[in-house]
Design a protein around this motif. Structure first.
Motif, PDB file in Angstrom:
ATOM      1  N   PRO A  87      11.738   6.969 -14.974  1.00 33.87           N
ATOM      2  CA  PRO A  87      11.885   5.854 -14.032  1.00 33.87           C
ATOM      3  C   PRO A  87      12.733   6.175 -12.795  1.00 33.87           C
ATOM      4  CG  PRO A  87      12.101   5.062 -16.264  1.00 33.87           C
ATOM      5  CD  PRO A  87      12.065   6.559 -16.334  1.00 33.87           C
ATOM      6  N   ALA A  88      13.641   7.117 -12.893  1.00 33.43           N
ATOM      7  CA  ALA A  88      14.445   7.483 -11.724  1.00 33.43           C
ATOM      8  C   ALA A  88      13.563   8.007 -10.586  1.00 33.43           C
ATOM      9  CB  ALA A  88      15.484   8.524 -12.105  1.00 33.43           C
ATOM     10  N   GLY A  89      12.371   8.468 -10.916  1.00 37.28           N
ATOM     11  CA  GLY A  89      11.450   8.980  -9.904  1.00 37.28           C
ATOM     12  C   GLY A  89      10.829   7.912  -9.032  1.00 37.28           C
ATOM     13  N   PHE A  90      10.937   6.653  -9.426  1.00 33.17           N
ATOM     14  CA  PHE A  90      10.388   5.547  -8.634  1.00 33.17           C
ATOM     15  C   PHE A  90      11.244   4.300  -8.816  1.00 33.17           C
ATOM     16  CE2 PHE A  90       8.099   6.190 -12.574  1.00 33.17           C
ATOM     17  CZ  PHE A  90       8.084   4.956 -13.179  1.00 33.17           C
ATOM     18  N   LYS A  91      12.539   4.504  -8.789  1.00 35.08           N
ATOM     19  CA  LYS A  91      13.516   3.464  -9.098  1.00 35.08           C
ATOM     20  C   LYS A  91      13.320   2.171  -8.312  1.00 35.08           C
ATOM     21  CE  LYS A  91      18.464   2.839  -9.651  1.00 35.08           C
ATOM     22  NZ  LYS A  91      19.781   3.440  -9.553  1.00 35.08           N
ATOM     23  N   ARG A  92      13.034   2.270  -7.028  1.00 40.47           N
ATOM     24  CA  ARG A  92      12.926   1.059  -6.207  1.00 40.47           C
ATOM     25  C   ARG A  92      11.713   0.202  -6.575  1.00 40.47           C
ATOM     26  NH1 ARG A  92       9.749   0.418  -1.888  1.00 40.47           N
ATOM     27  NH2 ARG A  92       8.255   2.058  -1.438  1.00 40.47           N
ATOM     28  N   LEU A  93      10.766   0.781  -7.290  1.00 40.63           N
ATOM     29  CA  LEU A  93       9.560   0.040  -7.666  1.00 40.63           C
ATOM     30  C   LEU A  93       9.682  -0.653  -9.021  1.00 40.63           C
ATOM     31  CD1 LEU A  93       6.880   2.685  -6.594  1.00 40.63           C
ATOM     32  CD2 LEU A  93       7.853   0.825  -5.241  1.00 40.63           C
ATOM     33  N   LEU A  94      10.721  -0.326  -9.780  1.00 36.47           N
ATOM     34  CA  LEU A  94      10.851  -0.793 -11.160  1.00 36.47           C
ATOM     35  C   LEU A  94      10.746  -2.309 -11.368  1.00 36.47           C
ATOM     36  CD1 LEU A  94      13.535   1.654 -12.558  1.00 36.47           C
ATOM     37  CD2 LEU A  94      11.061   1.650 -12.980  1.00 36.47           C
ATOM     38  N   PRO A  95      11.208  -3.151 -10.440  1.00 34.82           N
ATOM     39  CA  PRO A  95      11.135  -4.597 -10.705  1.00 34.82           C
ATOM     40  C   PRO A  95       9.733  -5.138 -10.982  1.00 34.82           C
ATOM     41  CG  PRO A  95      12.713  -4.186  -8.982  1.00 34.82           C
ATOM     42  CD  PRO A  95      12.002  -2.869  -9.233  1.00 34.82           C
ATOM     43  N   LEU A 115       3.752   5.719  -5.813  1.00 35.49           N
ATOM     44  CA  LEU A 115       3.616   5.829  -7.261  1.00 35.49           C
ATOM     45  C   LEU A 115       2.448   6.745  -7.642  1.00 35.49           C
ATOM     46  CD1 LEU A 115       4.970   4.992  -9.856  1.00 35.49           C
ATOM     47  CD2 LEU A 115       3.497   2.972  -9.909  1.00 35.49           C
ATOM     48  N   ILE A 116       1.356   6.701  -6.892  1.00 32.97           N
ATOM     49  CA  ILE A 116       0.228   7.601  -7.163  1.00 32.97           C
ATOM     50  C   ILE A 116       0.654   9.048  -6.962  1.00 32.97           C
ATOM     51  CG2 ILE A 116      -2.015   8.392  -6.302  1.00 32.97           C
ATOM     52  CD1 ILE A 116      -2.732   5.440  -5.872  1.00 32.97           C
ATOM     53  N   ARG A 117       1.412   9.336  -5.907  1.00 28.38           N
ATOM     54  CA  ARG A 117       1.909  10.706  -5.684  1.00 28.38           C
ATOM     55  C   ARG A 117       2.778  11.163  -6.852  1.00 28.38           C
ATOM     56  NH1 ARG A 117       2.471   9.151  -0.359  1.00 28.38           N
ATOM     57  NH2 ARG A 117       4.663   8.631  -0.693  1.00 28.38           N
ATOM     58  N   TYR A 118       3.677  10.293  -7.295  1.00 32.96           N
ATOM     59  CA  TYR A 118       4.544  10.614  -8.422  1.00 32.96           C
ATOM     60  C   TYR A 118       3.696  10.949  -9.652  1.00 32.96           C
ATOM     61  CZ  TYR A 118       7.828  10.107 -12.247  1.00 32.96           C
ATOM     62  OH  TYR A 118       8.558  10.339 -13.388  1.00 32.96           O
ATOM     63  N   TRP A 119       2.734  10.091  -9.980  1.00 31.27           N
ATOM     64  CA  TRP A 119       1.855  10.278 -11.137  1.00 31.27           C
ATOM     65  C   TRP A 119       1.040  11.567 -11.002  1.00 31.27           C
ATOM     66  CZ3 TRP A 119      -3.539  10.240 -11.245  1.00 31.27           C
ATOM     67  CH2 TRP A 119      -4.132  10.132 -12.504  1.00 31.27           C
ATOM     68  N   ALA A 120       0.485  11.800  -9.826  1.00 31.21           N
ATOM     69  CA  ALA A 120      -0.355  12.991  -9.600  1.00 31.21           C
ATOM     70  C   ALA A 120       0.445  14.282  -9.780  1.00 31.21           C
ATOM     71  CB  ALA A 120      -0.991  12.934  -8.215  1.00 31.21           C
ATOM     72  N   GLN A 121       1.710  14.272  -9.399  1.00 29.44           N
ATOM     73  CA  GLN A 121       2.547  15.468  -9.561  1.00 29.44           C
ATOM     74  C   GLN A 121       2.784  15.798 -11.033  1.00 29.44           C
ATOM     75  OE1 GLN A 121       6.074  14.515  -7.350  1.00 29.44           O
ATOM     76  NE2 GLN A 121       5.126  14.984  -5.376  1.00 29.44           N
ATOM     77  N   LEU A 122       2.624  14.831 -11.902  1.00 31.60           N
ATOM     78  CA  LEU A 122       2.839  15.046 -13.334  1.00 31.60           C
ATOM     79  C   LEU A 122       1.613  15.617 -14.034  1.00 31.60           C
ATOM     80  CD1 LEU A 122       4.706  11.722 -14.184  1.00 31.60           C
ATOM     81  CD2 LEU A 122       5.707  13.969 -13.721  1.00 31.60           C
ATOM     82  N   ARG A 123       0.460  15.560 -13.380  1.00 38.40           N
ATOM     83  CA  ARG A 123      -0.774  16.075 -13.986  1.00 38.40           C
ATOM     84  C   ARG A 123      -0.734  17.594 -14.059  1.00 38.40           C
ATOM     85  NH1 ARG A 123      -6.207  13.080 -12.640  1.00 38.40           N
ATOM     86  NH2 ARG A 123      -6.663  14.348 -14.439  1.00 38.40           N
ATOM     87  N   ARG A 124      -1.349  18.104 -15.098  1.00 40.34           N
ATOM     88  CA  ARG A 124      -1.512  19.550 -15.257  1.00 40.34           C
ATOM     89  C   ARG A 124      -3.007  19.826 -15.337  1.00 40.34           C
ATOM     90  NH1 ARG A 124       2.402  17.513 -18.014  1.00 40.34           N
ATOM     91  NH2 ARG A 124       1.286  17.286 -19.976  1.00 40.34           N
ATOM     92  N   GLY A 125      -3.592  20.186 -14.203  1.00 35.30           N
ATOM     93  CA  GLY A 125      -5.041  20.371 -14.164  1.00 35.30           C
ATOM     94  C   GLY A 125      -5.746  19.059 -14.438  1.00 35.30           C
ATOM     95  N   GLN A 126      -6.636  19.072 -15.435  1.00 37.01           N
ATOM     96  CA  GLN A 126      -7.376  17.864 -15.807  1.00 37.01           C
ATOM     97  C   GLN A 126      -6.602  16.974 -16.782  1.00 37.01           C
ATOM     98  OE1 GLN A 126     -10.339  16.836 -14.487  1.00 37.01           O
ATOM     99  NE2 GLN A 126      -9.928  18.515 -13.075  1.00 37.01           N
ATOM    100  N   ALA A 150       0.833  -1.208   0.000  1.00 37.43           N
ATOM    101  CA  ALA A 150       0.000   0.000   0.000  1.00 37.43           C
ATOM    102  C   ALA A 150       0.866   1.256   0.000  1.00 37.43           C
ATOM    103  CB  ALA A 150      -0.944  -0.009   1.199  1.00 37.43           C
ATOM    104  N   ARG A 151       1.959   1.250   0.742  1.00 37.52           N
ATOM    105  CA  ARG A 151       2.868   2.414   0.751  1.00 37.52           C
ATOM    106  C   ARG A 151       3.506   2.617  -0.622  1.00 37.52           C
ATOM    107  NH1 ARG A 151       3.985   0.296   5.772  1.00 37.52           N
ATOM    108  NH2 ARG A 151       5.907  -0.701   5.063  1.00 37.52           N
ATOM    109  N   ALA A 152       3.869   1.531  -1.275  1.00 40.42           N
ATOM    110  CA  ALA A 152       4.439   1.626  -2.622  1.00 40.42           C
ATOM    111  C   ALA A 152       3.408   2.196  -3.592  1.00 40.42           C
ATOM    112  CB  ALA A 152       4.923   0.261  -3.084  1.00 40.42           C
ATOM    113  N   HIS A 153       2.150   1.762  -3.463  1.00 40.45           N
ATOM    114  CA  HIS A 153       1.081   2.310  -4.303  1.00 40.45           C
ATOM    115  C   HIS A 153       0.944   3.812  -4.073  1.00 40.45           C
ATOM    116  CE1 HIS A 153      -1.408  -1.504  -5.395  1.00 40.45           C
ATOM    117  NE2 HIS A 153      -0.111  -1.691  -5.546  1.00 40.45           N
ATOM    118  N   GLU A 154       0.938   4.209  -2.823  1.00 39.47           N
ATOM    119  CA  GLU A 154       0.826   5.640  -2.504  1.00 39.47           C
ATOM    120  C   GLU A 154       1.981   6.431  -3.105  1.00 39.47           C
ATOM    121  OE1 GLU A 154       0.630   5.625   1.741  1.00 39.47           O
ATOM    122  OE2 GLU A 154      -1.463   4.971   1.761  1.00 39.47           O
TER     123      GLU A 154
END
Length: 161
Positions: free
Chosen positions: A39-47, A18-29, A12-16
């Motif tokens: 991928p460097a933004g979530f390197k430990r999750l890559l496997p 990655l969701i935070r990373y993805w949400a930061q990339l959004r521009r409005g809608q 669940a922490r890993a999901h959170e």
């Protein structure tokens, strides 16, 4: 099954993360596109990260990229394969439905999928799917993260005398 098996709370922490990373990339809608993902933004999750192409006419899905630990989950390489080539019909239908909702709703989805189809009913995948759109609106790719959770049956290779 060679994939790393973790606790549900860690998944669940890993999901959170990655969701935070993805949400930061959004521009409005606007949804982020593949070009926004680094991928460097979530390197430990890559496997256990995957990228899934969304194909249209008819709607279907191809695994563009599958992290190295997913080989242990599926027992083979799944990169480049269609959903129907990875799963038996019932599991393929499950994934088409879930991925279809990500495409239609343009929102993240999370769920649990038991690995009984792989002969490992003691294990499940706690999965996350995040929509990506190269034009900001139409989902053309899905970023996935899978965490294997459950009781591992470990074999040391040592046999009783």
């Amino acid at each position: 099954m060679a994939a790393q098996i973790g606790a549900p709370a860690a998944a669940a922490r890993a999901h959170e993360e990655l969701i935070r990373y993805w949400a930061q990339l959004r521009r409005g809608q606007s949804l982020p596109g593949r070009h926004d993902i680094h991928p460097a933004g979530f390197k430990r999750l890559l496997p256990t990260v995957s990228l899934i192409d969304v194909l249209h006419d008819p709607l279907d899905y191809r695994i563009r990229l599958a992290g190295t630990d997913l080989y242990g989950v599926y027992g083979r390489e799944i990169t480049g394969r269609m959903i129907s080539e990875v799963y038996a019909s019932g599991a393929a239908d499950y994934w088409r439905t879930e991925l279809g909702e990500v495409v239609r709703q343009r929102r993240p989805a999370v769920g649990v999928h038991n690995l009984a189809w792989r002969g490992a009913s003691h294990l499940s995948i706690l999965w996350l799917r995040l929509p990506l759109a190269s034009n900001g609106a139409d989902v053309d790719m899905i970023l996935g993260y899978d965490a294997v959770v459950g009781m591992a049956q470990l074999s040391s290779g040592i046999r009783a005398a």
